[in-house]
Write an enzyme that holds these catalytic residues in place. Structure first.
Site, PDB file in Angstrom:
ATOM      1  N   ASP A 118       0.849  -1.181   0.000  1.00 50.97           N
ATOM      2  CA  ASP A 118       0.000   0.000   0.000  1.00 50.97           C
ATOM      3  C   ASP A 118       0.893   1.243   0.000  1.00 50.97           C
ATOM      4  O   ASP A 118       2.035   1.197   0.451  1.00 50.97           O
ATOM      5  CB  ASP A 118      -0.893   0.011   1.244  1.00 50.97           C
ATOM      6  CG  ASP A 118      -2.045  -0.977   1.130  1.00 50.97           C
ATOM      7  OD1 ASP A 118      -2.188  -1.611   0.073  1.00 50.97           O
ATOM      8  OD2 ASP A 118      -2.795  -1.107   2.118  1.00 50.97           O
ATOM      9  N   ASP A 177       0.507   3.826   1.773  1.00 49.60           N
ATOM     10  CA  ASP A 177       0.433   4.608   3.016  1.00 49.60           C
ATOM     11  C   ASP A 177       1.034   3.910   4.228  1.00 49.60           C
ATOM     12  O   ASP A 177       0.734   4.259   5.355  1.00 49.60           O
ATOM     13  CB  ASP A 177      -1.032   5.003   3.275  1.00 49.60           C
ATOM     14  CG  ASP A 177      -1.982   3.813   3.233  1.00 49.60           C
ATOM     15  OD1 ASP A 177      -1.504   2.663   3.239  1.00 49.60           O
ATOM     16  OD2 ASP A 177      -3.206   4.038   3.197  1.00 49.60           O
ATOM     17  N   TRP A 182     -13.550  -1.990  -1.650  1.00 54.07           N
ATOM     18  CA  TRP A 182     -12.680  -2.265  -0.512  1.00 54.07           C
ATOM     19  C   TRP A 182     -12.978  -3.596   0.174  1.00 54.07           C
ATOM     20  O   TRP A 182     -14.126  -3.909   0.449  1.00 54.07           O
ATOM     21  CB  TRP A 182     -12.808  -1.128   0.517  1.00 54.07           C
ATOM     22  CG  TRP A 182     -11.864  -1.317   1.666  1.00 54.07           C
ATOM     23  CD1 TRP A 182     -10.575  -0.878   1.743  1.00 54.07           C
ATOM     24  CD2 TRP A 182     -12.124  -2.043   2.872  1.00 54.07           C
ATOM     25  NE1 TRP A 182     -10.005  -1.286   2.926  1.00 54.07           N
ATOM     26  CE2 TRP A 182     -10.939  -2.001   3.642  1.00 54.07           C
ATOM     27  CE3 TRP A 182     -13.223  -2.724   3.380  1.00 54.07           C
ATOM     28  CZ2 TRP A 182     -10.830  -2.602   4.893  1.00 54.07           C
ATOM     29  CZ3 TRP A 182     -13.114  -3.333   4.629  1.00 54.07           C
ATOM     30  CH2 TRP A 182     -11.927  -3.265   5.374  1.00 54.07           C
ATOM     31  N   GLU A 222      -9.741  -8.865  -0.643  1.00 48.92           N
ATOM     32  CA  GLU A 222      -8.774  -9.400  -1.625  1.00 48.92           C
ATOM     33  C   GLU A 222      -7.516  -9.920  -0.943  1.00 48.92           C
ATOM     34  O   GLU A 222      -6.909 -10.892  -1.407  1.00 48.92           O
ATOM     35  CB  GLU A 222      -8.435  -8.327  -2.677  1.00 48.92           C
ATOM     36  CG  GLU A 222      -7.412  -7.264  -2.288  1.00 48.92           C
ATOM     37  CD  GLU A 222      -7.825  -6.350  -1.154  1.00 48.92           C
ATOM     38  OE1 GLU A 222      -9.033  -6.257  -0.881  1.00 48.92           O
ATOM     39  OE2 GLU A 222      -6.941  -5.722  -0.541  1.00 48.92           O
ATOM     40  N   ASP A 223      -7.171  -9.317   0.195  1.00 51.22           N
ATOM     41  CA  ASP A 223      -5.991  -9.780   0.939  1.00 51.22           C
ATOM     42  C   ASP A 223      -6.294 -11.091   1.670  1.00 51.22           C
ATOM     43  O   ASP A 223      -5.453 -11.982   1.748  1.00 51.22           O
ATOM     44  CB  ASP A 223      -5.488  -8.691   1.899  1.00 51.22           C
ATOM     45  CG  ASP A 223      -6.588  -8.098   2.766  1.00 51.22           C
ATOM     46  OD1 ASP A 223      -7.793  -8.324   2.492  1.00 51.22           O
ATOM     47  OD2 ASP A 223      -6.255  -7.400   3.738  1.00 51.22           O
ATOM     48  N   MET A 250       0.911   3.878   9.568  1.00 49.80           N
ATOM     49  CA  MET A 250       0.040   4.095   8.422  1.00 49.80           C
ATOM     50  C   MET A 250      -0.405   5.551   8.415  1.00 49.80           C
ATOM     51  O   MET A 250      -0.760   6.096   9.458  1.00 49.80           O
ATOM     52  CB  MET A 250      -1.173   3.177   8.507  1.00 49.80           C
ATOM     53  CG  MET A 250      -1.781   2.922   7.154  1.00 49.80           C
ATOM     54  SD  MET A 250      -3.289   1.971   7.259  1.00 49.80           S
ATOM     55  CE  MET A 250      -4.418   3.314   7.115  1.00 49.80           C
ATOM     56  N   HIS A 270      -6.189   8.342   6.986  1.00 47.11           N
ATOM     57  CA  HIS A 270      -6.945   8.952   5.891  1.00 47.11           C
ATOM     58  C   HIS A 270      -8.371   8.450   5.932  1.00 47.11           C
ATOM     59  O   HIS A 270      -8.672   7.445   6.591  1.00 47.11           O
ATOM     60  CB  HIS A 270      -6.312   8.586   4.542  1.00 47.11           C
ATOM     61  CG  HIS A 270      -6.310   7.110   4.264  1.00 47.11           C
ATOM     62  ND1 HIS A 270      -7.359   6.446   3.681  1.00 47.11           N
ATOM     63  CD2 HIS A 270      -5.398   6.152   4.554  1.00 47.11           C
ATOM     64  CE1 HIS A 270      -7.092   5.168   3.594  1.00 47.11           C
ATOM     65  NE2 HIS A 270      -5.903   4.946   4.126  1.00 47.11           N
ATOM     66  N   ARG A 291     -11.832   6.948   3.923  1.00 47.12           N
ATOM     67  CA  ARG A 291     -12.094   6.047   2.807  1.00 47.12           C
ATOM     68  C   ARG A 291     -12.130   6.845   1.496  1.00 47.12           C
ATOM     69  O   ARG A 291     -12.725   7.920   1.440  1.00 47.12           O
ATOM     70  CB  ARG A 291     -13.436   5.352   3.029  1.00 47.12           C
ATOM     71  CG  ARG A 291     -13.745   4.261   2.031  1.00 47.12           C
ATOM     72  CD  ARG A 291     -15.060   3.585   2.390  1.00 47.12           C
ATOM     73  NE  ARG A 291     -14.994   2.940   3.710  1.00 47.12           N
ATOM     74  CZ  ARG A 291     -14.407   1.766   3.934  1.00 47.12           C
ATOM     75  NH1 ARG A 291     -13.864   1.098   2.955  1.00 47.12           N
ATOM     76  NH2 ARG A 291     -14.376   1.247   5.136  1.00 47.12           N
TER      77      ARG A 291
HETATM   78  N1  UDH Z   1      -5.578   3.121  -3.064  1.00 49.51           N
HETATM   79  C1  UDH Z   1      -5.372   4.257  -3.832  1.00 49.51           C
HETATM   80  N2  UDH Z   1      -6.432   5.043  -4.161  1.00 49.51           N
HETATM   81  C2  UDH Z   1      -7.699   4.767  -3.745  1.00 49.51           C
HETATM   82  C3  UDH Z   1      -7.900   3.613  -2.971  1.00 49.51           C
HETATM   83  C4  UDH Z   1      -6.831   2.821  -2.623  1.00 49.51           C
HETATM   84  O1  UDH Z   1      -4.243   4.562  -4.218  1.00 49.51           O
HETATM   85  O2  UDH Z   1      -8.601   5.527  -4.082  1.00 49.51           O
HETATM   86  C5  UDH Z   1      -4.435   2.202  -2.788  1.00 49.51           C
HETATM   87  C6  UDH Z   1      -3.389   2.792  -1.875  1.00 49.51           C
HETATM   88  O3  UDH Z   1      -2.142   2.249  -2.179  1.00 49.51           O
HETATM   89  C7  UDH Z   1      -3.880   2.318  -0.534  1.00 49.51           C
HETATM   90  C8  UDH Z   1      -4.341   0.905  -0.875  1.00 49.51           C
HETATM   91  O4  UDH Z   1      -4.890   1.018  -2.169  1.00 49.51           O
HETATM   92  O5  UDH Z   1      -2.883   2.339   0.444  1.00 49.51           O
HETATM   93  C9  UDH Z   1      -5.333   0.308   0.095  1.00 49.51           C
HETATM   94  O6  UDH Z   1      -6.530   1.074   0.162  1.00 49.51           O
HETATM   95  P1  UDH Z   1      -7.026   1.813   1.477  1.00 49.51           P
HETATM   96  O7  UDH Z   1      -5.923   2.665   2.023  1.00 49.51           O
HETATM   97  O8  UDH Z   1      -8.294   2.504   1.179  1.00 49.51           O
HETATM   98  O9  UDH Z   1      -7.313   0.660   2.475  1.00 49.51           O
HETATM   99  P2  UDH Z   1      -7.226   0.809   4.020  1.00 49.51           P
HETATM  100  O10 UDH Z   1      -7.699  -0.507   4.538  1.00 49.51           O
HETATM  101  O11 UDH Z   1      -8.260   1.970   4.409  1.00 49.51           O
HETATM  102  O12 UDH Z   1      -5.885   1.293   4.432  1.00 49.51           O
HETATM  103  C10 UDH Z   1      -9.623   1.780   4.265  1.00 49.51           C
HETATM  104  C11 UDH Z   1     -10.396   3.044   4.586  1.00 49.51           C
HETATM  105  C12 UDH Z   1     -10.295   3.370   6.028  1.00 49.51           C
HETATM  106  C13 UDH Z   1     -11.276   4.454   6.425  1.00 49.51           C
HETATM  107  C14 UDH Z   1     -11.074   4.788   7.865  1.00 49.51           C
HETATM  108  C15 UDH Z   1     -11.790   6.064   8.250  1.00 49.51           C
HETATM  109  N3  UDH Z   1     -11.369   6.487   9.571  1.00 49.51           N
HETATM  110  C1  NGS Z   2     -11.102  -7.276   6.927  1.00 48.28           C
HETATM  111  C2  NGS Z   2     -11.085  -7.171   5.432  1.00 48.28           C
HETATM  112  C3  NGS Z   2      -9.665  -7.103   4.924  1.00 48.28           C
HETATM  113  C4  NGS Z   2      -8.934  -5.947   5.613  1.00 48.28           C
HETATM  114  C5  NGS Z   2      -9.040  -6.086   7.118  1.00 48.28           C
HETATM  115  C6  NGS Z   2      -8.407  -4.936   7.867  1.00 48.28           C
HETATM  116  O1  NGS Z   2     -12.417  -7.276   7.388  1.00 48.28           O
HETATM  117  O2  NGS Z   2      -9.656  -6.925   3.538  1.00 48.28           O
HETATM  118  O3  NGS Z   2     -10.415  -6.166   7.490  1.00 48.28           O
HETATM  119  O4  NGS Z   2      -8.995  -3.749   7.436  1.00 48.28           O
HETATM  120  N1  NGS Z   2     -11.768  -8.342   4.875  1.00 48.28           N
HETATM  121  C7  NGS Z   2     -12.967  -8.307   4.287  1.00 48.28           C
HETATM  122  O5  NGS Z   2     -13.583  -7.291   4.104  1.00 48.28           O
HETATM  123  C8  NGS Z   2     -13.547  -9.627   3.852  1.00 48.28           C
HETATM  124  S1  NGS Z   2      -8.624  -2.367   8.054  1.00 48.28           S
HETATM  125  O6  NGS Z   2      -8.969  -2.415   9.451  1.00 48.28           O
HETATM  126  O7  NGS Z   2      -7.187  -2.175   7.821  1.00 48.28           O
HETATM  127  O8  NGS Z   2      -9.369  -1.313   7.363  1.00 48.28           O
HETATM  128  O9  NGS Z   2      -7.568  -5.897   5.246  1.00 48.28           O
END
Ligand code: UDH
Ligand code: NGS
Length: 286
Positions: A136, A138, A198, A201-202, A228, A231, A233
């Site tokens: 990722d 971030d 979102w 996939e992992d 991290m 940010h 969503r």
């Molecule tokens: N990414 C992008 N652009 C996007 C979405 C995702 O570049 O519009 C890439 C980026 O490398 C990112 C990765 O995909 O680090 C994973 O996506 P994410 O950062 O959205 O996933 P994460 O689980 O956050 O880190 C989910 C949203 C959390 C919201 C919390 C609100 N407080």
């Molecule tokens: C799970 C998600 C994963 C994700 C993990 C942590 O619920 O993709 O949370 O997310 N699995 C499904 O949605 C099936 S986090 O707290 O970093 O936003 O990586």
């Protein structure tokens, strides 16, 4: 070009001794995010980076050739922060590496996993990489001893993130930053291509690792601490309502959905100074 440089230095490399397993002088890093660093400043702080975001140790021969794949859309400031910390980090780890930023051109649902597969395919055509780190944009490691390398099994680097109070939120979590040798990645048929939006996939990738008889390696939690960038969503990355039902059928799709079924159209490949940017049309989920 970078290719000419490679040819010229081949003879010289031949004489170099192999780099040590554990590079010298690595330890905790003080990571406090800076958001306003300019690209020019990062370039001047990293004079040994070659076009396309490539580097390799000058005084020893690296044992792995590492492609770092970053899925990307509309995260310019995060990318700058990543480059600011990670080029020095990777050079101090004596890595032979290249950075690939894979950008989804559609503004419809984001597909992180498919972008990873595209990055793997494009990087493989570029250089003889044998290790792929899917990261990722971030997440920044807080200790130089968290080696960004491949190991005997697929490796989960981000197993101690500040966001989760430096613990695993659940034992099978496999998100953030993972490393696969080429062989391991081919064995799991890459990521699934069918996760739009979102989540999940992992977890599916974890299922693939288990299904082919591999395990997950993790660095010790004392050195795996990472930060991290917080940010909200992103628009276009809404939670995927189908994740759980897809994961339930992970084993059935293993051989037909992944690298073996990957389809995409490259819009452009640009060698920026600090990274290679791959802009790609991956469809819109239909
Ligand atoms: N990414 C992008 N652009 C996007 C979405 C995702 O570049 O519009 C890439 C980026 O490398 C990112 C990765 O995909 O680090 C994973 O996506 P994410 O950062 O959205 O996933 P994460 O689980 O956050 O880190 C989910 C949203 C959390 C919201 C919390 C609100 N407080
Ligand atoms: C799970 C998600 C994963 C994700 C993990 C942590 O619920 O993709 O949370 O997310 N699995 C499904 O949605 C099936 S986090 O707290 O970093 O936003 O990586």
């Amino acid at each position: 070009s970078k290719y000419e440089n490679e040819k010229v230095s081949t003879d010289q490399n031949y004489k170099l001794a192999e780099c040590p397993e554990m590079p010298p002088d690595l330890g905790p890093l003080d990571i406090r995010f800076v958001y306003n660093t300019s690209i020019l400043k990062i370039i001047s702080q990293n004079p040994n980076i070659q076009h396309g975001g490539r580097s390799r140790p000058q005084h020893c021969m690296a044992q792995q050739k590492i492609a770092i794949i970053i899925p990307f859309r509309n995260r310019k400031s995060h990318l700058r922060t990543w480059l600011y910390y990670m080029h020095p980090f990777l050079q101090r780890q004596q890595a032979d590496y290249g950075v690939y930023v894979v950008e989804q051109i559609e503004d419809t649902l984001f597909n992180r996993a498919k972008l990873m597969n595209v990055g793997y395919a494009i990087a493989s055509k570029d250089y003889d990489y044998n290790c792929f780190i899917f990261s990722d944009v971030d997440i920044i490691p807080m200790d130089g001893r968290n080696l960004y390398r491949c190991s005997k099994n697929p490796r989960h680097m981000a197993n101690s993130v500040d966001k989760f109070n430096f613990k695993l939120p659940y034992s099978d979590i496999f998100g953030g930053v993972v490393a696969f040798t080429k062989e391991q990645f081919i064995k799991v048929n890459g990521f699934s291509n069918v996760f739009w939006g979102w989540g999940g996939e992992d977890d599916e990738l974890f299922q693939r690792v288990v299904a082919v008889g591999l395990k997950v390696d993790r660095p010790d939690q004392t050195i795996a601490r990472s930060r991290m960038i917080s940010h909200q969503r992103d628009p276009g990355n809404e939670r995927n309502g189908k994740s759980f039902s897809l994961i339930n059928k992970a084993y059935e799709r293993l051989h037909k959905d992944g690298l073996s079924s990957l389809k995409y159209t490259v819009i452009g490949i640009t060698n920026h100074k600090l990274y290679t940017k791959v802009t790609v049309d991956i469809g819109n989920g239909e």
